[in-house]
Motif scaffolding. Structure first.
Motif, PDB file in Angstrom:
ATOM      1  N   ARG A 112       0.823  -1.218   0.000  1.00 39.53           N
ATOM      2  CA  ARG A 112       0.000   0.000   0.000  1.00 39.53           C
ATOM      3  C   ARG A 112       0.851   1.260   0.000  1.00 39.53           C
ATOM      4  O   ARG A 112       0.521   2.250  -0.665  1.00 39.53           O
ATOM      5  CB  ARG A 112      -0.908  -0.003   1.227  1.00 39.53           C
ATOM      6  CG  ARG A 112      -1.905   1.155   1.280  1.00 39.53           C
ATOM      7  CD  ARG A 112      -2.459   1.310   2.684  1.00 39.53           C
ATOM      8  NE  ARG A 112      -1.402   1.715   3.621  1.00 39.53           N
ATOM      9  CZ  ARG A 112      -1.541   1.705   4.943  1.00 39.53           C
ATOM     10  NH1 ARG A 112      -2.672   1.290   5.502  1.00 39.53           N
ATOM     11  NH2 ARG A 112      -0.543   2.094   5.721  1.00 39.53           N
ATOM     12  N   LYS A 121      -2.001   2.994  -7.061  1.00 38.21           N
ATOM     13  CA  LYS A 121      -3.274   2.686  -6.414  1.00 38.21           C
ATOM     14  C   LYS A 121      -4.436   3.289  -7.209  1.00 38.21           C
ATOM     15  O   LYS A 121      -4.280   4.322  -7.856  1.00 38.21           O
ATOM     16  CB  LYS A 121      -3.306   3.235  -4.989  1.00 38.21           C
ATOM     17  CG  LYS A 121      -2.728   2.294  -3.942  1.00 38.21           C
ATOM     18  CD  LYS A 121      -1.233   2.040  -4.055  1.00 38.21           C
ATOM     19  CE  LYS A 121      -0.417   3.261  -3.645  1.00 38.21           C
ATOM     20  NZ  LYS A 121       1.048   2.962  -3.601  1.00 38.21           N
ATOM     21  N   PRO A 136      -1.099   6.150  -1.001  1.00 35.52           N
ATOM     22  CA  PRO A 136      -2.217   5.349  -0.493  1.00 35.52           C
ATOM     23  C   PRO A 136      -3.524   6.144  -0.541  1.00 35.52           C
ATOM     24  O   PRO A 136      -3.654   7.163   0.126  1.00 35.52           O
ATOM     25  CB  PRO A 136      -1.813   5.041   0.958  1.00 35.52           C
ATOM     26  CG  PRO A 136      -0.331   5.214   0.985  1.00 35.52           C
ATOM     27  CD  PRO A 136      -0.038   6.307   0.005  1.00 35.52           C
ATOM     28  N   HIS A 158      -7.797  -1.127  -0.167  1.00 30.60           N
ATOM     29  CA  HIS A 158      -7.052  -0.360  -1.154  1.00 30.60           C
ATOM     30  C   HIS A 158      -6.780  -1.279  -2.337  1.00 30.60           C
ATOM     31  O   HIS A 158      -6.670  -2.496  -2.172  1.00 30.60           O
ATOM     32  CB  HIS A 158      -5.732   0.163  -0.573  1.00 30.60           C
ATOM     33  CG  HIS A 158      -5.901   1.186   0.498  1.00 30.60           C
ATOM     34  ND1 HIS A 158      -6.214   0.851   1.798  1.00 30.60           N
ATOM     35  CD2 HIS A 158      -5.810   2.548   0.467  1.00 30.60           C
ATOM     36  CE1 HIS A 158      -6.313   1.953   2.528  1.00 30.60           C
ATOM     37  NE2 HIS A 158      -6.069   2.986   1.753  1.00 30.60           N
ATOM     38  N   HIS A 209      -4.571  -2.168  -5.942  1.00 29.08           N
ATOM     39  CA  HIS A 209      -3.368  -2.070  -6.759  1.00 29.08           C
ATOM     40  C   HIS A 209      -3.805  -2.055  -8.223  1.00 29.08           C
ATOM     41  O   HIS A 209      -4.470  -2.967  -8.694  1.00 29.08           O
ATOM     42  CB  HIS A 209      -2.499  -3.299  -6.445  1.00 29.08           C
ATOM     43  CG  HIS A 209      -1.221  -3.393  -7.202  1.00 29.08           C
ATOM     44  ND1 HIS A 209      -0.142  -4.110  -6.722  1.00 29.08           N
ATOM     45  CD2 HIS A 209      -0.827  -2.907  -8.402  1.00 29.08           C
ATOM     46  CE1 HIS A 209       0.858  -4.049  -7.583  1.00 29.08           C
ATOM     47  NE2 HIS A 209       0.456  -3.328  -8.619  1.00 29.08           N
TER      48      HIS A 209
END
Length: 245
Positions: A137, A144, A165, A173, A175
């Motif tokens: 993260r 992100k 982040p 979160h 990717h």
């Protein structure tokens, strides 16, 4: 939809010189990527390259390679240049941009980017996977994406991309995985746009599309594929593919 897969390849790389030519288990990396794309069986596969060695590898395999200007600023520009050269009569209306440094990318995932385009409001489809660790993260090299989650849809609308982040606070979160499937009209529009302020600030070209009001959706996948950017990545990929053969 009439898809075409285009793999943009640039020979020069600051972190891993001549990256597409690097040997992995007896084959150059670009051959691994090309074979994965062909096995998807979605349409023609074109390698958009800027060097004769890469072109020769693909042609010797019986594939199609299109030479593009080595000074083009991005992979998106490279795939568009190859598209215009290969398909000047507009036979293909859906363009899949598969990165040239993903030698073990699962071919079946490429097909999964197509259904979201049945929604006429979607311009571009990409991929994302849930982040599992704080290290991932907080890594600025991991892009992100903020998603407008809707479990009733085939894909989730991307609201923003960042190297930081986002969003803040507790919760998942995601990717971003940089595979893109474009409507041809969307790619043509995107290429004509000037780099946008947020794109320049974040160093992420997909923000150019969002700032222009284009819609990007993301399909969720279980795991981000391993890309090869450094000598360490290369050794890891050699070990991985050797173990799988």
């Amino acid at each position: 939809m009439k898809p075409i897969i285009i793999i943009p390849v640039r020979l020069k790389s600051t972190r891993l010189p001549e990256k597409p030519l690097q040997d992995i288990c007896g084959k150059p990396m670009i051959q691994h990527v090309w074979e994965q794309a062909v096995s998807a069986q979605l349409g023609p596969v074109v390698v958009a390259c800027d060097s004769e060695p890469v072109k020769s590898i693909i042609q010797n395999l019986g594939g199609t390679a299109v030479m593009t200007d080595p000074d083009l600023p991005s992979g998106s520009d490279r795939i568009y240049a190859a598209l215009k050269s290969f398909d000047s009569d507009h036979q293909f209306n859906t363009i899949i941009n598969l990165q040239g440094d993903l030698p073990n990318f699962p071919p079946k995932l490429l097909k999964e980017t197509l259904p979201p385009l049945e929604d006429s409001t979607v311009d571009i489809v990409t991929m994302a996977t849930e982040i599992k660790s704080t290290e991932e993260r907080d890594n600025p090299n991991v892009v992100k994406v903020v998603l407008a989650r809707n479990i009733d849809h085939r894909s989730e609308r991307a609201l923003y991309f960042s190297r930081h982040p986002i969003p803040s606070g507790p919760g998942p979160h995601y990717h971003h995985v940089g595979i893109y499937t474009y409507r041809r009209t969307a790619l043509e529009r995107f290429i004509k746009l000037a780099p946008s302020p947020l794109e320049i600030q974040e160093r992420l070209e997909q923000l150019r599309a969002l700032e222009a009001g284009m819609r990007i959706d993301a399909i969720l996948i279980d795991q981000a594929p391993w890309g090869v950017d450094t000598p360490e990545d290369l050794e890891r990929m050699r070990t991985l593919l050797k173990a799988s053969n």
